[in-house]
Design a protein around this motif. Sequence first.
Motif, PDB file in Angstrom:
ATOM      1  N   SER A  57     142.333  61.916  58.389  1.00 39.39           N
ATOM      2  CA  SER A  57     141.318  61.422  59.256  1.00 39.39           C
ATOM      3  C   SER A  57     141.712  60.537  60.334  1.00 39.39           C
ATOM      4  N   ASP A  58     143.030  60.063  60.105  1.00 36.08           N
ATOM      5  CA  ASP A  58     143.411  59.067  61.485  1.00 36.08           C
ATOM      6  C   ASP A  58     143.695  59.977  62.585  1.00 36.08           C
ATOM      7  N   ASP A  59     143.437  61.234  62.599  1.00 39.58           N
ATOM      8  CA  ASP A  59     143.936  62.224  63.683  1.00 39.58           C
ATOM      9  C   ASP A  59     142.740  62.947  64.310  1.00 39.58           C
ATOM     10  N   GLY A  74     135.783  63.798  57.965  1.00 42.39           N
ATOM     11  CA  GLY A  74     136.788  64.834  57.922  1.00 42.39           C
ATOM     12  C   GLY A  74     137.642  64.371  59.076  1.00 42.39           C
ATOM     13  N   ILE A  75     138.342  65.674  59.681  1.00 43.59           N
ATOM     14  CA  ILE A  75     139.562  65.524  60.912  1.00 43.59           C
ATOM     15  C   ILE A  75     138.879  66.526  61.995  1.00 43.59           C
ATOM     16  N   PRO A  76     138.398  65.541  62.887  1.00 38.54           N
ATOM     17  CA  PRO A  76     137.683  66.346  64.088  1.00 38.54           C
ATOM     18  C   PRO A  76     138.520  67.361  64.791  1.00 38.54           C
ATOM     19  N   LEU A 102     142.449  60.073  76.851  1.00 43.06           N
ATOM     20  CA  LEU A 102     141.181  60.629  76.638  1.00 43.06           C
ATOM     21  C   LEU A 102     141.091  60.298  74.860  1.00 43.06           C
ATOM     22  N   GLY A 103     142.149  60.204  74.234  1.00 44.57           N
ATOM     23  CA  GLY A 103     142.082  59.622  72.895  1.00 44.57           C
ATOM     24  C   GLY A 103     142.429  60.575  71.862  1.00 44.57           C
ATOM     25  N   VAL A 104     142.840  61.684  72.184  1.00 45.65           N
ATOM     26  CA  VAL A 104     143.202  62.682  70.981  1.00 45.65           C
ATOM     27  C   VAL A 104     144.738  62.547  70.863  1.00 45.65           C
TER      28      VAL A 104
END
Length: 587
Positions: free
Chosen positions: A82-84, A437-439, A137-139
């Motif tokens: 979930s850090d990703d 979760g992991i978006p 963006l930050g992804v």
Amino acid sequence: MVLLSGHGLQVTKAACNLPEVIVERTQATQGGDYLFVWLKFGPHLRSGTIVCHLATNNGETSFELPVSNREATAQRFHGFSSDDVLYLIMPDRFANGDPTNDEPAEFPGSHDRSKPRSWHGGDLRGIREHIPYLKELGVNTLWLTPVVKNGAEQDYHGYGAVDLYAVDPHLGNLEEYKALASDLRQQRMKLFFDAVPNHVGPRHPWVAEPPLPDWFHGTARSHLDSSSPTRNSFYGKPAPTGIFNDPFGVLADPHATAAMRRNLTEGWLFGILPDMNTENPVVAKYLIQNSIWWVEMAGLDGLRVDTFPYVSRSFWQQWHAGLRRIYPNLATIGEVFSPDPTVTSFFVGGRKQWDGIDSGLTTVFDYPLFFAIRDVLAGGAPAGRIANALRQDTLYPHPERLAPFFANHDVPRMVSEAGSSPEKLLCAFALVLTLRGIPQLYYGDEIAMSGGNDPDNRRDFPGGWPGDAQNGFLESGRTPEQQKLFSAVQRLLALRREHAALRTGKLFHVFSDDDSYLFVRQTEDERLLVVFNNSTKPRTMVLPQANTPMEDALRSTAIYGDATVQIIGKEMRITAPGQSVSILSLD
Ligand SMILES: [Ca+2]
Ligand SMILES: [Ca+2]
């Protein structure tokens, strides 16, 4: 196992030029048009090219097989957490970094930007060139739709493979793919490959001449259709969504018959996509080796797994075992396109199900939550539907690994759905980026790209092509409305990085009704209250603090959005603007 194609390959003798390489056995098929060769490598084999000689009664030939030592495994095969944050890109539709590959010589007439189903010229170099945009963006984790060779005029989407060992020439080549993976690693970003063991494209050479008579389930002339013979009425309820999905309930149902399941797992998807016979051990071997090859070649962190329910569960068990033997941390995320969490959770690995099979799958996309978010925001369903989806996390061994999302390449753009709005789009972002979760996000939603059903939901990212009228990659190229949304999404992604509670905090419902859903993400160090108000009007809610994670909070600080909180006595008086999400830190 190596599969060769040619003519007259009924070999009488096969041997390779290195003592470390032993030919265990061979099998010629289709009148000698294919030859399977099983090789065994000794422990001292070094990088180089193996040359193997084949002798038949009619002559001799040879083949070369390059082998190489493994590259350093540091920063590879990490899996995800979930850090990703995943970001889905259709490479043909994102950015054109190399106009010379827009129409490869072998595919004349395939490129036409004016046609929504033609190739548009986007490619791997275009993605590499926009890594700074993705970082801005930050992804950090890219899921690209399949990059394997397709080529047919309308196969820009990548799901109709004609060669599972090549990159499509419209997108670049293997070196370009490896360079993308390497560039991403340098930026501490990750890459997921879209694996499709269920089927190949109708133009794959295997369709006209399969390597084995039962290479596919059926043949081009005679095969089942993947449509299930049982519709939703089988379980006494109507289809709950307007978006098509096959009823996978029978696959998870211990009482279903083989007849109810067979079309789904052995039928040709849409009646046209040749369905791999994954029950044949040679086919399974081929597909497992192929997945390992991609993971190893590019140093991938994970695989998005297409059409997961359409493949037999025993295959998935073998496929995962083959991958995890080498890559214990590799993540796999399955597409189980169903609104029903009893169905989606059934396919997740980590435990055996009633059939005695542990699929091995790390996790699934959270389709039930997707349907809930769309129904609530665009469809006017009660906000409590979100709590209802989350309530069923008990079905999953690791709900913290679920991938919440509100859009992908198979559904209309959020902003274009009837009943949606730019404000609702931003609420969707805020929910997906603050729930557990992991978006997973979909390219272009951050600048409110519009589009209806496939392929309209796959328009070109503006600014990705030389001469585009608008450049959404640059602040100067965005409209004020787009910039406002982009900044808000950027802010939400930054908050996610800054606040562990948004990534790993325990989630508590604290209020839910037709108009609003409020929850807390809590770690030992931090409590964040997320306030979602789906009403177009502002509203005030008074919540008792006792026996909730809000207990003993004395003040709150807004870190996102415009909701306000007054703490009076043992109650919190929360006022939220209309159609909004806010995040408040409690201490
Ligand atoms: Ca191109
Ligand atoms: Ca299948």
